[in-house]
Scaffold this motif. Structure first.
Motif, PDB file in Angstrom:
ATOM      1  N   THR A   1      50.826  38.293  25.487  1.00 44.07           N
ATOM      2  CA  THR A   1      50.175  39.447  24.758  1.00 44.07           C
ATOM      3  C   THR A   1      48.566  39.363  25.219  1.00 44.07           C
ATOM      4  O   THR A   1      48.385  38.390  25.837  1.00 44.07           O
ATOM      5  CB  THR A   1      50.223  39.295  23.202  1.00 44.07           C
ATOM      6  N   GLU A   2      47.906  40.362  24.816  1.00 45.06           N
ATOM      7  CA  GLU A   2      46.561  40.635  25.418  1.00 45.06           C
ATOM      8  C   GLU A   2      45.736  39.645  24.623  1.00 45.06           C
ATOM      9  O   GLU A   2      44.509  39.114  25.146  1.00 45.06           O
ATOM     10  CB  GLU A   2      45.866  42.048  25.147  1.00 45.06           C
ATOM     11  N   ASP A   3      46.212  38.781  23.442  1.00 44.21           N
ATOM     12  CA  ASP A   3      45.499  37.908  22.749  1.00 44.21           C
ATOM     13  C   ASP A   3      45.910  36.548  23.176  1.00 44.21           C
ATOM     14  O   ASP A   3      45.095  35.401  22.847  1.00 44.21           O
ATOM     15  CB  ASP A   3      45.729  38.047  21.017  1.00 44.21           C
ATOM     16  N   ALA A   4      47.246  36.187  23.458  1.00 41.03           N
ATOM     17  CA  ALA A   4      47.801  34.921  23.856  1.00 41.03           C
ATOM     18  C   ALA A   4      48.711  34.908  25.005  1.00 41.03           C
ATOM     19  O   ALA A   4      49.696  35.423  24.911  1.00 41.03           O
ATOM     20  CB  ALA A   4      48.325  34.321  22.761  1.00 41.03           C
ATOM     21  N   GLY A   5      48.057  34.828  26.163  1.00 45.13           N
ATOM     22  CA  GLY A   5      48.927  35.169  27.312  1.00 45.13           C
ATOM     23  C   GLY A   5      48.245  34.366  28.609  1.00 45.13           C
ATOM     24  O   GLY A   5      47.452  33.853  28.519  1.00 45.13           O
ATOM     25  N   PHE A   6      49.003  34.813  29.708  1.00 41.68           N
ATOM     26  CA  PHE A   6      48.421  34.204  31.119  1.00 41.68           C
ATOM     27  C   PHE A   6      48.282  35.421  32.071  1.00 41.68           C
ATOM     28  O   PHE A   6      49.180  36.003  31.977  1.00 41.68           O
ATOM     29  CB  PHE A   6      49.344  32.917  31.598  1.00 41.68           C
ATOM     30  N   VAL A   7      47.145  35.543  32.873  1.00 43.36           N
ATOM     31  CA  VAL A   7      47.068  36.439  33.943  1.00 43.36           C
ATOM     32  C   VAL A   7      47.015  35.578  35.104  1.00 43.36           C
ATOM     33  O   VAL A   7      46.290  34.387  35.185  1.00 43.36           O
ATOM     34  CB  VAL A   7      45.780  37.132  33.530  1.00 43.36           C
ATOM     35  N   GLU A   8      47.771  36.008  36.184  1.00 39.43           N
ATOM     36  CA  GLU A   8      47.701  35.496  37.555  1.00 39.43           C
ATOM     37  C   GLU A   8      47.247  36.296  38.435  1.00 39.43           C
ATOM     38  O   GLU A   8      47.219  37.616  38.555  1.00 39.43           O
ATOM     39  CB  GLU A   8      48.879  35.091  37.954  1.00 39.43           C
ATOM     40  N   TYR A   9      46.258  35.943  39.222  1.00 39.06           N
ATOM     41  CA  TYR A   9      45.631  36.477  40.492  1.00 39.06           C
ATOM     42  C   TYR A   9      45.718  36.040  41.709  1.00 39.06           C
ATOM     43  O   TYR A   9      45.469  34.820  42.094  1.00 39.06           O
ATOM     44  CB  TYR A   9      44.057  36.536  40.549  1.00 39.06           C
ATOM     45  N   ASP A  10      46.833  36.548  42.714  1.00 38.22           N
ATOM     46  CA  ASP A  10      47.029  36.142  43.942  1.00 38.22           C
ATOM     47  C   ASP A  10      45.932  36.218  45.012  1.00 38.22           C
ATOM     48  O   ASP A  10      45.089  37.399  44.834  1.00 38.22           O
ATOM     49  CB  ASP A  10      48.249  36.793  44.516  1.00 38.22           C
ATOM     50  N   ILE A  11      45.328  35.251  45.626  1.00 44.52           N
ATOM     51  CA  ILE A  11      44.479  35.405  46.394  1.00 44.52           C
ATOM     52  C   ILE A  11      44.659  34.605  47.752  1.00 44.52           C
ATOM     53  O   ILE A  11      44.966  33.521  47.652  1.00 44.52           O
ATOM     54  CB  ILE A  11      42.992  34.609  45.731  1.00 44.52           C
ATOM     55  N   GLY A  12      44.947  35.399  48.669  1.00 40.96           N
ATOM     56  CA  GLY A  12      45.545  35.033  49.911  1.00 40.96           C
ATOM     57  C   GLY A  12      47.006  34.362  49.861  1.00 40.96           C
ATOM     58  O   GLY A  12      47.858  34.703  49.077  1.00 40.96           O
ATOM     59  N   SER A  13      47.037  32.856  49.921  1.00 40.63           N
ATOM     60  CA  SER A  13      48.459  32.294  49.715  1.00 40.63           C
ATOM     61  C   SER A  13      48.249  31.575  48.563  1.00 40.63           C
ATOM     62  O   SER A  13      49.508  30.783  48.090  1.00 40.63           O
ATOM     63  CB  SER A  13      48.688  31.247  50.975  1.00 40.63           C
ATOM     64  N   GLY A  14      47.424  31.565  47.726  1.00 37.99           N
ATOM     65  CA  GLY A  14      47.164  30.587  46.360  1.00 37.99           C
ATOM     66  C   GLY A  14      47.032  31.860  45.160  1.00 37.99           C
ATOM     67  O   GLY A  14      46.967  33.099  45.486  1.00 37.99           O
ATOM     68  N   THR A  15      47.233  30.903  44.083  1.00 39.69           N
ATOM     69  CA  THR A  15      46.765  31.776  42.857  1.00 39.69           C
ATOM     70  C   THR A  15      46.281  31.327  41.952  1.00 39.69           C
ATOM     71  O   THR A  15      45.923  29.994  41.704  1.00 39.69           O
ATOM     72  CB  THR A  15      48.413  32.005  42.262  1.00 39.69           C
ATOM     73  N   LEU A  16      45.145  31.904  41.166  1.00 39.16           N
ATOM     74  CA  LEU A  16      44.429  31.643  40.297  1.00 39.16           C
ATOM     75  C   LEU A  16      44.722  32.220  38.988  1.00 39.16           C
ATOM     76  O   LEU A  16      45.066  33.366  38.980  1.00 39.16           O
ATOM     77  CB  LEU A  16      42.738  31.904  40.704  1.00 39.16           C
TER      78      LEU A  16
END
Length: 122
Positions: free
Chosen positions: A37-52
């Motif tokens: 959820t917006e209050d308790a969750g995880f967001v992934e950002y793909d950057i090249g071949s990796g993920t932050l």
């Protein structure tokens, strides 16, 4: 065991909405995946071949300025530093030059260290 690549780097955050504003608006990252959820969750950002990733789903997992640091390679180091300073980012390490790169370390809203990096040619 043979490790073949870094799957992802993940930072704990205390306020997911506030952290998303930093990572998406200040750093310009685009969300790849979202869990929870917006209050308790995880967001992934793909950057090249990796993920932050950033998240706040585990109460014992706390932000730390003395912890690890993801190094984000930028196209224009000087431009990135100007943008970060204009946005009011706090610097753990002011911009510096080494024999192989330019780098600086900024703090996200929870104090986690994020390295801004540009390799030198060659």
């Amino acid at each position: 065991m043979k490790v073949i690549e870094i799957a992802f780097t993940c930072y704990p955050v205390t306020d997911l909405r506030r952290a998303r504003r930093f990572y998406e608006e200040v750093l310009g990252l685009k969300q790849s995946r979202f869990f929870g959820t917006e209050d308790a969750g995880f967001v992934e950002y793909d950057i090249g071949s990796g993920t932050l990733a950033i998240g706040n789903g585990a109460p014992e997992w706390k932000p730390s300025p003395g912890g690890g640091s993801a190094g984000l390679e930028v196209e224009d180091f000087d431009g990135a530093i100007k943008q970060l300073k204009a946005s009011g980012c706090r610097f753990h390490l002011e911009p510096m030059e080494t024999p192989v790169c330019h780098m600086a370390v900024v703090a996200d809203p929870d104090g986690n260290s994020v390295t801004i990096h540009r390799r030198k040619a060659g």
